[in-house]
Design a protein around this motif. Structure first.
Motif, mmCIF file in Angstrom:
data_model
loop_
_atom_site.group_PDB
_atom_site.id
_atom_site.type_symbol
_atom_site.label_atom_id
_atom_site.label_comp_id
_atom_site.label_asym_id
_atom_site.label_seq_id
_atom_site.Cartn_x
_atom_site.Cartn_y
_atom_site.Cartn_z
ATOM 1 N N GLN A 1 40.050 -29.632 78.882
ATOM 2 C CA GLN A 1 38.908 -29.221 78.066
ATOM 3 C C GLN A 1 37.635 -29.946 78.487
ATOM 4 O O GLN A 1 36.572 -29.337 78.579
ATOM 5 C CB GLN A 1 39.169 -29.526 76.591
ATOM 6 N N PHE B 1 35.084 -24.835 74.260
ATOM 7 C CA PHE B 1 36.190 -25.181 75.154
ATOM 8 C C PHE B 1 37.271 -25.982 74.437
ATOM 9 O O PHE B 1 38.432 -25.952 74.850
ATOM 10 C CB PHE B 1 35.678 -25.937 76.379
ATOM 11 N N GLY B 2 36.914 -26.681 73.383
ATOM 12 C CA GLY B 2 37.919 -27.385 72.598
ATOM 13 C C GLY B 2 38.891 -26.433 71.925
ATOM 14 O O GLY B 2 40.073 -26.729 71.798
ATOM 15 N N ALA C 1 34.254 -28.262 79.803
ATOM 16 C CA ALA C 1 33.029 -28.404 79.007
ATOM 17 C C ALA C 1 31.923 -29.053 79.831
ATOM 18 O O ALA C 1 30.749 -28.692 79.685
ATOM 19 C CB ALA C 1 33.306 -29.223 77.756
ATOM 20 N N THR D 1 34.619 -31.618 72.537
ATOM 21 C CA THR D 1 35.923 -30.987 72.792
ATOM 22 C C THR D 1 37.026 -31.644 71.981
ATOM 23 O O THR D 1 38.087 -31.056 71.798
ATOM 24 C CB THR D 1 36.321 -31.082 74.283
#
Length: 190
Positions: free
Chosen positions: A56, A48-49, A60, A78
Motif C-alpha cells: 500500500q 490505496f489503504g 500510495a 494508508t
C-alpha cells in the motif's frame, strides 16, 4: 509538530537512492505541509489503504508523486487499514458488494452448491490429496467471495477517499479559523 519528523530537503537531495527521480522529486508540494497537498495525500493514502492489501505504501507514494501530493501524508494515511482493521473493513466491503450485486450470503451459497460448501471449509485431507485439488477449492472460494468483496472495496475506497479529501480541507480550514479568532497575545505563545 509534524515538521520535526519529516526529512529536510537537503537530506532528500543528497540521498543517492532517490537521485534517479530527478528534479521532479524536489517539487514543493511533495514535501511541504500545505492544505491542498496534504488533502491530496490523505485521499490517495486512504484510497490505496482500502484498495490493495499489500504494498500500500509504495503504491500510495507513486500515486502521490504523480498527483503532486504530500508523500509522507499519503504513506501514513494508508495505515487506515492495518491488521486490526482488516477484518471489519473486508466484512463491510463484502456485505456492501453482496448487497449491490444481490449475491446470496456465503452460508446460503454453500447450502445451494455442495462443491462450494466443500470449498468454503477446506479440510486437511483434501489439501493433502493434491495441490491441484486444493487450488481448485481456493479458486471456488475466491470466486464466491471475490466479486462482492472487490466491488465493495472499490466503492469504499473511492467514496472514503473523496470524503477524506474534503474532510481534510474542512478540518484545515476550521483550524485556521480557530487560530485567527484567538487573541494576538495568545497566538504569539503558541
Amino acid at each position: 509538530m509534524l515538521r520535526r519528523f519529516l526529512p529536510t530537503q537537503d537530506s532528500i537531495k543528497g540521498n543517492r537512492l532517490l537521485r534517479w527521480l530527478g528534479p521532479r522529486l524536489h517539487e514543493p508540494g511533495l514535501w511541504h505541509l500545505n492544505r491542498r497537498a496534504v488533502a491530496r495525500g490523505v485521499a490517495i493514502g486512504v484510497f490505496f489503504g482500502f484498495m490493495i492489501p499489500v504494498a500500500q505504501i509504495p503504491a500510495a507514494a507513486i500515486g502521490a508523486f504523480l498527483a503532486r501530493a504530500n508523500l509522507w501524508v499519503s504513506a501514513i494515511a494508508t495505515l487506515v487499514s492495518n491488521p486490526f482493521t482488516y477484518a471489519p473493513i473486508y466484512y463491510a466491503a463484502y456485505r456492501l458488494g453482496g448487497f449491490l450485486l444481490g449475491a446470496p450470503e456465503a452460508a446460503a451459497a454453500a447450502d445451494l452448491d455442495p462443491a462450494l460448501a466443500h470449498a468454503v471449509t477446506p479440510s486437511l485431507e483434501h489439501a493433502a490429496s493434491g495441490i491441484g485439488a486444493w487450488l481448485s477449492e481456493i479458486w471456488i472460494r475466491l470466486s464466491a467471495y471475490g466479486k462482492p468483496l472487490f466491488l465493495g472495496l472499490g466503492i469504499m475506497a473511492v467514496s472514503l477517499s473523496v470524503l477524506a479529501y474534503f474532510g481534510t480541507l474542512l478540518a484545515w480550514r476550521a483550524s485556521v479559523v480557530i487560530k485567527r479568532r484567538r487573541p494576538r497575545h495568545l497566538r504569539a505563545r503558541a
